[in-house]
Design an enzyme around this catalytic site. Structure first.
Site, PDB file in Angstrom:
ATOM      1  N   ASN A   1      19.973   3.918   2.464  1.00 15.78           N
ATOM      2  CA  ASN A   1      18.696   4.145   3.141  1.00 15.78           C
ATOM      3  C   ASN A   1      17.946   5.294   2.458  1.00 15.78           C
ATOM      4  OD1 ASN A   1      16.611   4.661   4.947  1.00 15.78           O
ATOM      5  ND2 ASN A   1      17.953   5.400   6.571  1.00 15.78           N
TER       6      ASN A   1
ATOM      7  N   CYS B   1      19.301   6.217  10.427  1.00 18.19           N
ATOM      8  CA  CYS B   1      20.720   5.926  10.195  1.00 18.19           C
ATOM      9  C   CYS B   1      21.621   6.947  10.890  1.00 18.19           C
ATOM     10  CB  CYS B   1      21.019   5.828   8.704  1.00 18.19           C
ATOM     11  SG  CYS B   1      20.460   7.226   7.745  1.00 18.19           S
TER      12      CYS B   1
ATOM     13  N   GLU C   1      17.851  14.680  19.745  1.00 16.28           N
ATOM     14  CA  GLU C   1      17.390  13.488  20.467  1.00 16.28           C
ATOM     15  C   GLU C   1      18.053  13.340  21.828  1.00 16.28           C
ATOM     16  OE1 GLU C   1      17.939  10.200  17.783  1.00 16.28           O
ATOM     17  OE2 GLU C   1      16.258  10.831  16.517  1.00 16.28           O
TER      18      GLU C   1
END
Length: 165
Positions: free
Chosen positions: A121, A129, A160
């Site tokens: 990625n 990811c 998060e």
């Protein structure tokens, strides 16, 4: 007839301070070409052009509020399998994770193939990811299984709201 040289689109770079170090963003005229996270605090490079300025604004907003959305054109290139994995990663909401095995099951693939797509990625954070973990623990990040890049993954997950460690 004389061959004309191929004129490549210029690439622009910005280095943006991040709570965990720095983010290096590469862009052409119409799309981002890559994003790298670094545990090192690098000398900032101010973004030139509207695309890099927008990327900086959206990244800084995300660092303040993990629910801030990203709406950036990214030049994603990969096999059809990798593209499917990256689409699955983008579908994982902030504060949630999936295992490599769960994504593999959804895509009729294998966990190692999913891990390979995560490792390749070129747009971490934008293609999240960090929201993919191992069934036995945290898993890797940016191709590393330990060290400062795993600390970046921990920071992103905590930021998060995912309970970790």
């Amino acid at each position: 007839m004389k061959a004309r040289p191929i004129v490549a689109e210029p690439e622009h770079v910005a280095v943006i301070p991040a709570p965990f170090g720095s983010v290096i963003v590469r862009a052409g005229d119409t799309a981002l070409r890559g994003l790298d996270v670094s545990p090192d605090v690098l000398e900032p490079i101010a973004p030139l052009g509207s695309l890099l300025k927008t990327a900086e604004r959206q990244l800084l907003s995300y660092f303040r509020d993990p629910l801030s959305p990203f709406d950036l054109p990214i030049g994603v290139h990969g096999t059809s399998h990798r593209m499917r994995v990256w689409d699955a990663l983008r579908a994982i909401p902030p504060g949630q994770v999936k295992t490599y095995g769960q994504i593999a099951g959804e895509l009729s693939s294998g966990p190692r193939a999913v891990a390979g797509a995560c490792r390749s990625n070129e747009f971490p954070i934008l293609i999240p990811c960090h929201r993919v973990v191992s069934s036995q623990g945290l898993g890797g990040y940016c191709g590393r299984l330990d060290g400062p890049f795993l600390e970046i993954k921990r920071w992103l997950l905590r930021h998060e709201g995912y309970p970790i460690d």
